[in-house]
Design an enzyme around this catalytic site. Structure first.
Site, mmCIF file in Angstrom:
data_model
loop_
_atom_site.group_PDB
_atom_site.id
_atom_site.type_symbol
_atom_site.label_atom_id
_atom_site.label_comp_id
_atom_site.label_asym_id
_atom_site.label_seq_id
_atom_site.Cartn_x
_atom_site.Cartn_y
_atom_site.Cartn_z
ATOM 1 N N ALA A 11 3.186 -0.764 4.777
ATOM 2 C CA ALA A 11 2.499 0.450 5.208
ATOM 3 C C ALA A 11 3.532 1.571 5.253
ATOM 4 O O ALA A 11 4.541 1.463 5.943
ATOM 5 C CB ALA A 11 1.865 0.253 6.582
ATOM 6 N N THR B 49 0.860 -1.178 0.000
ATOM 7 C CA THR B 49 0.000 0.000 0.000
ATOM 8 C C THR B 49 0.899 1.233 0.000
ATOM 9 O O THR B 49 2.109 1.145 0.191
ATOM 10 C CB THR B 49 -0.919 0.059 1.235
ATOM 11 O OG1 THR B 49 -0.132 0.368 2.397
ATOM 12 C CG2 THR B 49 -1.656 -1.256 1.446
ATOM 13 N N VAL C 215 7.262 -1.874 7.297
ATOM 14 C CA VAL C 215 7.308 -0.413 7.268
ATOM 15 C C VAL C 215 7.972 0.044 5.970
ATOM 16 O O VAL C 215 9.066 -0.391 5.625
ATOM 17 C CB VAL C 215 8.062 0.140 8.483
ATOM 18 C CG1 VAL C 215 8.184 1.660 8.390
ATOM 19 C CG2 VAL C 215 7.359 -0.257 9.773
ATOM 20 N N LYS C 216 7.298 0.933 5.278
ATOM 21 C CA LYS C 216 7.778 1.415 3.987
ATOM 22 C C LYS C 216 8.339 2.825 4.154
ATOM 23 O O LYS C 216 7.658 3.714 4.675
ATOM 24 C CB LYS C 216 6.600 1.414 3.010
ATOM 25 C CG LYS C 216 6.938 1.375 1.536
ATOM 26 C CD LYS C 216 5.623 1.203 0.776
ATOM 27 C CE LYS C 216 5.829 1.111 -0.714
ATOM 28 N NZ LYS C 216 4.541 1.021 -1.420
ATOM 29 N N VAL C 217 9.592 3.018 3.706
ATOM 30 C CA VAL C 217 10.222 4.331 3.800
ATOM 31 C C VAL C 217 10.750 4.720 2.425
ATOM 32 O O VAL C 217 11.103 3.867 1.618
ATOM 33 C CB VAL C 217 11.371 4.347 4.830
ATOM 34 C CG1 VAL C 217 10.871 3.948 6.215
ATOM 35 C CG2 VAL C 217 12.515 3.443 4.398
#
Length: 217
Positions: free
Chosen positions: A56, A27, A82-84
């Site tokens: 996310a 997402t 966790v998306k960075v």
């Protein structure tokens, strides 16, 4: 090769997951903003449906704030990744989060040098965007080829998650090159099923069967 769905829509996920071909979800803020309800509740529901990695993305830009938000996102469900973004602060945040055992997907990758940096700080996934490179008359799949070669040279554990897939050819080319994952919008996954000869062949089989049963009757 693993296939992820690039969506935040629960109905789309509920339709495709039972087929048994979906391994995870990606997402982003744009996708989650389209959906009604609290985004954390929606992420939790997605994790419960797919029971696989669910990316996310943070919306902070400064490293310390990314780290705090990343920790908060990771608490939503054990499946959360966790998306960075692939910025200096994003790389710093990835190093900190991955050292805490939090899985991190480094996104918005457009060069092999960026992919190398993400692997060095322990990213679980690197997300090169092939479609957006194609949009500016650059061969997006060549980027995948280069990243695969670099990662193979040094046995990095970071998985290559091919993003911005616009059509089944992107998926097939990624698989041929040895990428680990392709994340696709639902429409692209639906296209992967389709071939006119399959439809023609099935129609012929059924007509022949009907004729045979009519003769027997």
């Amino acid at each position: 090769m693993k296939i992820f769905i690039d969506t935040g829509n629960l109905k789309e996920i509920e339709k495709l997951v039972p087929l048994g071909i979906i391994d995870g979800i990606t997402t982003n803020p744009s996708l989650l903003a389209k959906e009604p309800g609290d985004y954390k509740d929606n992420l939790k529901k997605i994790c419960q449906i797919v029971k696989g990695p669910t990316s996310a993305e943070v919306v902070e830009l400064e490293a310390d704030a990314m780290i705090r938000q990343g920790r908060d996102l990771a608490k939503i469900d054990p499946w959360i990744v966790v998306k960075v973004p692939l910025t200096r602060d994003g790389i710093k945040a990835c190093k900190a989060l991955s050292s805490e055992g939090i899985k991190v997907n480094v996104t918005l990758c457009f060069s092999p040098s960026q992919a190398l940096l993400a692997a060095k700080v322990g990213a679980t996934y690197i997300s090169p965007f092939v479609g957006r490179l194609d949009d500016i008359a650059t061969n997006g799949m060549e980027l995948i080829r280069e990243i695969v070669a670099i990662y193979d040279n040094y046995e990095f554990t970071t998985e290559i998650l091919v993003a911005s897939c616009r059509h089944p050819i992107h998926v097939v080319e990624a698989a041929k090159m040895g990428a680990d994952i392709a994340t696709c919008p639902p429409a692209v996954i639906e296209q992967m099923f389709n071939h006119p000869l399959t439809n023609i062949g099935l129609e012929k089989f059924l007509k022949d069967w009907e004729k045979a049963q009519a003769v027997k009757a």
